[in-house]
Design a protein around this motif. Sequence first.
Motif, PDB file in Angstrom:
ATOM      1  N   LEU A  25      39.409  48.099  42.823  1.00 39.67           N
ATOM      2  CA  LEU A  25      39.343  46.743  43.390  1.00 39.67           C
ATOM      3  C   LEU A  25      40.071  45.728  42.515  1.00 39.67           C
ATOM      4  O   LEU A  25      40.786  44.856  43.028  1.00 39.67           O
ATOM      5  N   ALA A  26      39.911  45.843  41.193  1.00 41.43           N
ATOM      6  CA  ALA A  26      40.593  44.919  40.286  1.00 41.43           C
ATOM      7  C   ALA A  26      42.107  45.101  40.355  1.00 41.43           C
ATOM      8  O   ALA A  26      42.861  44.119  40.342  1.00 41.43           O
ATOM      9  N   MET A  27      42.557  46.356  40.439  1.00 37.20           N
ATOM     10  CA  MET A  27      43.995  46.606  40.534  1.00 37.20           C
ATOM     11  C   MET A  27      44.575  46.059  41.834  1.00 37.20           C
ATOM     12  O   MET A  27      45.627  45.414  41.827  1.00 37.20           O
ATOM     13  N   VAL A  28      43.908  46.341  42.919  1.00 36.54           N
ATOM     14  CA  VAL A  28      44.402  45.865  44.217  1.00 36.54           C
ATOM     15  C   VAL A  28      44.485  44.340  44.217  1.00 36.54           C
ATOM     16  O   VAL A  28      45.507  43.765  44.616  1.00 36.54           O
ATOM     17  N   ALA A  29      43.437  43.690  43.742  1.00 38.36           N
ATOM     18  CA  ALA A  29      43.436  42.223  43.720  1.00 38.36           C
ATOM     19  C   ALA A  29      44.539  41.683  42.814  1.00 38.36           C
ATOM     20  O   ALA A  29      45.328  40.816  43.220  1.00 38.36           O
ATOM     21  N   ALA A  30      44.610  42.191  41.600  1.00 40.31           N
ATOM     22  CA  ALA A  30      45.569  41.658  40.625  1.00 40.31           C
ATOM     23  C   ALA A  30      47.012  41.895  41.053  1.00 40.31           C
ATOM     24  O   ALA A  30      47.827  40.964  41.061  1.00 40.31           O
ATOM     25  N   TYR A  31      47.325  43.134  41.415  1.00 40.32           N
ATOM     26  CA  TYR A  31      48.729  43.439  41.668  1.00 40.32           C
ATOM     27  C   TYR A  31      49.179  43.058  43.066  1.00 40.32           C
ATOM     28  O   TYR A  31      50.388  42.897  43.300  1.00 40.32           O
ATOM     29  N   CYS A  32      48.251  42.848  43.991  1.00 41.47           N
ATOM     30  CA  CYS A  32      48.635  42.239  45.276  1.00 41.47           C
ATOM     31  C   CYS A  32      49.071  40.804  45.041  1.00 41.47           C
ATOM     32  O   CYS A  32      50.022  40.329  45.676  1.00 41.47           O
ATOM     33  N   VAL A  60      46.612  40.976  31.982  1.00 38.10           N
ATOM     34  CA  VAL A  60      45.476  40.536  31.166  1.00 38.10           C
ATOM     35  C   VAL A  60      44.275  40.231  32.056  1.00 38.10           C
ATOM     36  O   VAL A  60      43.142  40.619  31.735  1.00 38.10           O
ATOM     37  N   ALA A  61      44.507  39.576  33.185  1.00 40.77           N
ATOM     38  CA  ALA A  61      43.397  39.284  34.112  1.00 40.77           C
ATOM     39  C   ALA A  61      42.774  40.587  34.615  1.00 40.77           C
ATOM     40  O   ALA A  61      41.539  40.704  34.692  1.00 40.77           O
TER      41      ALA A  61
END
Length: 153
Positions: A25-32, A60-61
């Motif tokens: 979820l963090a990856m999808v949010a950040a890199y989207c 970093v986020a």
Amino acid sequence: MALLIADAGGHQMNFREKTAWLNVLAMVAAYCVYFGLLLSGHPAGREVFPMLWLFGSIAVAHAVTVIVGTVILSAQAPKSERARADERDRAIRRRGAATAYYVLLVGMMVVGVYLPFVESGVPLANMGLFAIVAAELVNSIVVLMSYRRGWHG
């Protein structure tokens, strides 16, 4: 009071499955956000310093989100779930890494063999970053699916 996360079918997730969800979820949010900004015309799609600052900030986020989330999940998880990874956990991680390796290999072949003939500079670097992010996302998804489906190696 421990936070219990369960799917609609009542499946109780263990600590490692929860952290896999957190990472996905963090990856999808950040890199989207990152690649969405590039597609919308952000200077990071054309210039080196805006690219480095934006990608660095997003990375970093993502890292802070995963670290803080893991600390929270760890504090709520029973000690038995936080124990060292067993053989099944290690096999699941290897399975995810092996699958991600092929995604990364294909991505880097495209970036290193084909794209230099049609792109250069920052767009080429962003395609490389996309391949890395895609491979890591595949790794996390394979790990998550392995826990969800009860894969035992």
